[in-house]
Design an enzyme around this catalytic site. Structure first.
Site, PDB file in Angstrom:
ATOM      1  CG  ASP A 121      -2.229   1.597   0.836  1.00 15.15           C
ATOM      2  OD1 ASP A 121      -2.191   2.005   0.251  1.00 15.15           O
ATOM      3  OD2 ASP A 121      -2.357   1.431   2.805  1.00 15.15           O
ATOM      4  CG  ASP A 331      -3.614   4.368  -2.319  1.00 12.12           C
ATOM      5  OD1 ASP A 331      -2.599   3.364  -2.301  1.00 12.12           O
ATOM      6  OD2 ASP A 331      -4.424   4.454  -1.854  1.00 12.12           O
TER       7      ASP A 331
END
Length: 531
Positions: A121, A331
């Site tokens: 992440d 992201d």
């Protein structure tokens, strides 16, 4: 030395422009171990340096000069390792909807080491794993069709190298909530998905890594990192996403890339690569190729707290859509791409015009623009291109996602883009497929180059000199080394608005000769302090 050579050049330049500005400057060069330098250090630091000051032309005198040269050479060489990756391997794994559409990698933590399957992440900072669980997702392989082994739970008491992060540590963001400064530091990490969070205590322990280099002299490396002992998980973390933990790759102080760089193990950069076969790689210290394209990160409220970029334009096929640009978060922890509503509408409408397939609705599909076509038809799927500053184009290799059709005579696919009612968008994993994405935190740039995720070792990366065999692993930086204020991961879509750009001060606002004089004084101070 670089500064020593700059000063005579600057003096010569000042003499040349003297006729124009009617001002001349002169200054005396001071050697590192001269009497003048000694007097300066004694005045600043007391007599602590007086007794140890080397005598001119003594062995100590030359030894210290040589030591300084070697330190400078080491700084030029950069970090200790060219590339590092998790000791279990650099592979990034995609496990489908059952695991929240995220990419994962295996890592080893603690002594003895225990393996964890953590989601990757780039939108958050903390590495956390299920630990002394009070509320965690199931860890048995029987709960997951695509997993052939049980997932693990971390217990700090079973690791001989673990120790709690105290509330008075600079990296403890919630230290003000502690009853005592010596208490273990608590954490609460909230994420963009609704009601999704992880909470527990922060622990310092070892992360096991492996170096990649043709000249690597060690087969394994460990680094001290901060780990979230996740006692309670909620939301998506209870429903299959990241059941065995999550590795935050953001720019904050707690992230693994930040800690590896501060310890001097690798350069302050990393890459992730996702290929069309739902696999990929993660490499710490990867600076990418010299031929890669790049665009600069932009600050959020004046700080680089996330990987935010500026999109100046966009195309569908060869059609350029004439509207304002937007900012977007890059992201890896978001499976698909979200665009500001106005931008989304223009892209999907133009895509719908150009695609040669019948638009259909499918039960259970989260996307509005889905299509089916005869398997005999030659599909014409238009490309989607983002344009950054300096006309740097980012072509989305595979803008659609193909679905399983009950009728093999038809192709079913969707455009996996969602609207978001925010000023900025989120570039998710599906836009990154087929690219080696380089998060160059040293130069504050995002780089990308087309890749099958197996060509990282193509020989275009400069290899660094390996460290000595007896070099001990680098510990976690001390509080004194942790100069950047602590920041916790925040949900990317609610992190805050980007402030308006402040006006730059014109260089003509100051007299030219005064700028030159200030520059000279700064160089002389650096020369005395560092040379």
């Amino acid at each position: 030395m670089a500064i020593r050579s700059l000063i005579p050049l600057l003096m010569a330049y000042l003499l040349v422009v003297d006729a124009a500005i009617a001002v001349t400057f002169s200054s005396k060069l001071i050697h590192r171990f001269s009497d003048e330098a000694k007097a300066f250090f004694v005045s600043r630091n007391g007599n602590i340096f007086a007794d140890s000051w080397p005598k001119k032309r003594s062995f100590d005198y030359y030894r210290l000069l040589l030591s300084s040269d070697l330190k400078r050479q080491k700084l030029k060489l950069g970090a200790e390792y060219q590339l590092l990756f998790p000791s279990e391997g650099s592979d990034a794994l995609f496990l489908g909807n059952e695991f929240g559409w995220l990419h994962y990698t295996w890592i080893d933590i603690g002594t003895p080491n225990v393996s964890f399957l953590v989601a990757l992440d780039a939108g958050s900072d903390l590495l956390w794993v299920p630990c002394d669980c009070m509320q965690c997702a199931p860890l048995s392989a029987s709960y997951y069709d695509r997993l052939g082994r049980d997932l693990n739970e971390y217990s700090p008491s079973l690791s001989s190298t673990s120790k709690p992060l105290s509330c008075n540590d600079q990296l403890c963001e919630l230290g003000s909530d502690c009853k005592s400064s010596k208490d273990p530091c608590p954490y609460l990490a909230s994420y963009y998905s609704e009601n999704t969070s992880s909470s527990g205590l922060l622990i310092e322990d070892r992360l096991h890594l492996a170096p990649f280099s043709e000249h690597a002299s060690r087969s394994s490396v460990w680094a001290s990192v901060i780990i979230g002992c996740g006692r309670k998980q909620s939301g998506a973390f209870s429903d299959g996403a990241a059941p065995d933990g999550l590795m935050g790759l953001g720019p904050g102080d707690l992230s693994v890339p930040s800690l590896l760089a501060k310890a001097g193990l690798v350069r302050n950069t990393f890459s992730i690569c996702f290929d069309d076969n739902h696999s990929g790689t993660i490499l710490f210290g990867d600076q990418g190729l010299v031929t890669q394209k790049s665009t600069s990160f932009v600050p959020l409220e004046g700080k680089f707290v996330t990987y935010l970029i500026e999109v100046e334009g966009y195309l569908v096929g060869s059609s350029s859509l004439k509207t304002a640009g937007f900012q977007a978060l890059v992201d890896s922890g978001t499976s698909f791409t979200f665009l500001p509503y106005e931008i989304y509408e223009k892209i999907v409408v133009e895509f719908d015009k150009q695609v040669n397939a019948t638009r259909s609705s499918f039960k259970g599909s989260p996307w509005k623009y889905c299509y089916n076509s005869s398997s005999q038809e030659l599909l014409n799927i238009p490309t989607v291109t983002l344009v950054f500053a300096m006309n740097q184009s980012f072509i989305v290799h595979n803008p659609v996602i193909k679905l399983i059709s009950e009728n093999e005579e038809f192709n079913v696919f969707c455009l996996p883009i969602q609207p978001i009612h925010e000023e900025f968008g989120i570039i998710g994993q599906n836009f990154m497929w087929g690219y080696r994405m380089v998060f160059d935190r040293e130069n504050l740039k995002l780089g990308w180059s087309t890749s099958n995720c197996q060509d990282i070792t193509d020989g275009k990366i400069m290899h660094l000199t390996p460290p000595p065999n007896d070099r001990s692993p680098n510990p976690l930086p001390t509080n004194q080394q942790q100069m950047t204020p602590s920041r916790h991961a925040v949900a990317p879509a609610v992190a805050g608005r980007t402030p308006a750009k402040s006006a730059a001060v014109s260089p003509l606002a100051f007299p030219y000769w005064l700028c030159l004089m200030n520059l000279l004084l700064v160089l002389m101070r650096l020369f005395v302090l560092d040379v």
